[in-house]
Write a protein that holds these residues in place. Sequence first.
Motif, PDB file in Angstrom:
ATOM      1  N   SER A 103       0.826  -1.205   0.000  1.00 51.47           N
ATOM      2  CA  SER A 103       0.000   0.000   0.000  1.00 51.47           C
ATOM      3  C   SER A 103       0.862   1.258   0.000  1.00 51.47           C
ATOM      4  O   SER A 103       0.587   2.219  -0.729  1.00 51.47           O
ATOM      5  CB  SER A 103      -0.919  -0.014   1.219  1.00 51.47           C
ATOM      6  OG  SER A 103      -1.636   1.181   1.309  1.00 51.47           O
ATOM      7  N   ALA A 104       1.916   1.271   0.795  1.00 48.27           N
ATOM      8  CA  ALA A 104       2.807   2.427   0.852  1.00 48.27           C
ATOM      9  C   ALA A 104       3.506   2.647  -0.487  1.00 48.27           C
ATOM     10  O   ALA A 104       3.645   3.793  -0.944  1.00 48.27           O
ATOM     11  CB  ALA A 104       3.834   2.250   1.961  1.00 48.27           C
ATOM     12  N   VAL A 105       3.939   1.581  -1.116  1.00 47.72           N
ATOM     13  CA  VAL A 105       4.598   1.695  -2.419  1.00 47.72           C
ATOM     14  C   VAL A 105       3.615   2.234  -3.458  1.00 47.72           C
ATOM     15  O   VAL A 105       3.954   3.129  -4.251  1.00 47.72           O
ATOM     16  CB  VAL A 105       5.177   0.333  -2.866  1.00 47.72           C
ATOM     17  CG1 VAL A 105       5.602   0.354  -4.323  1.00 47.72           C
ATOM     18  CG2 VAL A 105       6.344  -0.054  -1.971  1.00 47.72           C
ATOM     19  N   ARG A 106       2.385   1.731  -3.452  1.00 47.57           N
ATOM     20  CA  ARG A 106       1.374   2.209  -4.418  1.00 47.57           C
ATOM     21  C   ARG A 106       1.068   3.689  -4.207  1.00 47.57           C
ATOM     22  O   ARG A 106       0.948   4.441  -5.172  1.00 47.57           O
ATOM     23  CB  ARG A 106       0.098   1.384  -4.285  1.00 47.57           C
ATOM     24  CG  ARG A 106       0.201   0.024  -4.900  1.00 47.57           C
ATOM     25  CD  ARG A 106      -1.110  -0.710  -4.818  1.00 47.57           C
ATOM     26  NE  ARG A 106      -0.961  -2.069  -5.281  1.00 47.57           N
ATOM     27  CZ  ARG A 106      -1.710  -3.079  -4.886  1.00 47.57           C
ATOM     28  NH1 ARG A 106      -2.673  -2.884  -4.014  1.00 47.57           N
ATOM     29  NH2 ARG A 106      -1.504  -4.283  -5.357  1.00 47.57           N
ATOM     30  N   ARG A 107       0.923   4.090  -2.936  1.00 43.01           N
ATOM     31  CA  ARG A 107       0.657   5.500  -2.650  1.00 43.01           C
ATOM     32  C   ARG A 107       1.804   6.378  -3.141  1.00 43.01           C
ATOM     33  O   ARG A 107       1.576   7.455  -3.702  1.00 43.01           O
ATOM     34  CB  ARG A 107       0.431   5.714  -1.157  1.00 43.01           C
ATOM     35  CG  ARG A 107      -1.015   5.480  -0.773  1.00 43.01           C
ATOM     36  CD  ARG A 107      -1.242   5.863   0.666  1.00 43.01           C
ATOM     37  NE  ARG A 107      -1.365   4.582   1.369  1.00 43.01           N
ATOM     38  CZ  ARG A 107      -0.978   4.327   2.578  1.00 43.01           C
ATOM     39  NH1 ARG A 107      -0.423   5.253   3.309  1.00 43.01           N
ATOM     40  NH2 ARG A 107      -1.129   3.136   3.111  1.00 43.01           N
ATOM     41  N   HIS A 108       3.020   5.922  -2.929  1.00 48.64           N
ATOM     42  CA  HIS A 108       4.180   6.696  -3.376  1.00 48.64           C
ATOM     43  C   HIS A 108       4.189   6.798  -4.901  1.00 48.64           C
ATOM     44  O   HIS A 108       4.434   7.887  -5.456  1.00 48.64           O
ATOM     45  CB  HIS A 108       5.469   6.046  -2.878  1.00 48.64           C
ATOM     46  CG  HIS A 108       6.697   6.722  -3.395  1.00 48.64           C
ATOM     47  ND1 HIS A 108       7.101   7.948  -2.939  1.00 48.64           N
ATOM     48  CD2 HIS A 108       7.586   6.348  -4.356  1.00 48.64           C
ATOM     49  CE1 HIS A 108       8.205   8.296  -3.583  1.00 48.64           C
ATOM     50  NE2 HIS A 108       8.514   7.351  -4.442  1.00 48.64           N
TER      51      HIS A 108
END
Length: 127
Positions: A103-108
């Motif tokens: 999720s953090a990678v996608r948001r970034h």
Amino acid sequence: MTVDRRQKLARLVKLQERLKELHEARRATHLKEAAMAEAEAAELAERLDAPDSLAALFPALYHDRIARALTRKEKCLERAAEEAAMVAAAGARADVAGRAHTSAVRRHERAAEEKAVLELLEQQREP
């Protein structure tokens, strides 16, 4: 999202996977010890029944060693069951950390794409 958060989550995922592997190894060790204790008890019982054995002279000693081996087997099986629960818990924690990392990678990536689109639009508006 900062790079730090993504890196921390990636390290957390690795840590949880290593912890899961540790518990799996410990469970396997306990199962191996249980099997060895069972084999020892079976061997002693076999010797107890042998006609040329010293068991006729010391039957209480043989019975005591068989009982201790079977007790050791049960304790090892209990520890293996405890480790199995820890494997499941570590696996669940690794899954949660993995989803958070994804999720953090996608948001970034989404934020980076939006920034790139905004910069492109700004360049097109300026004559």
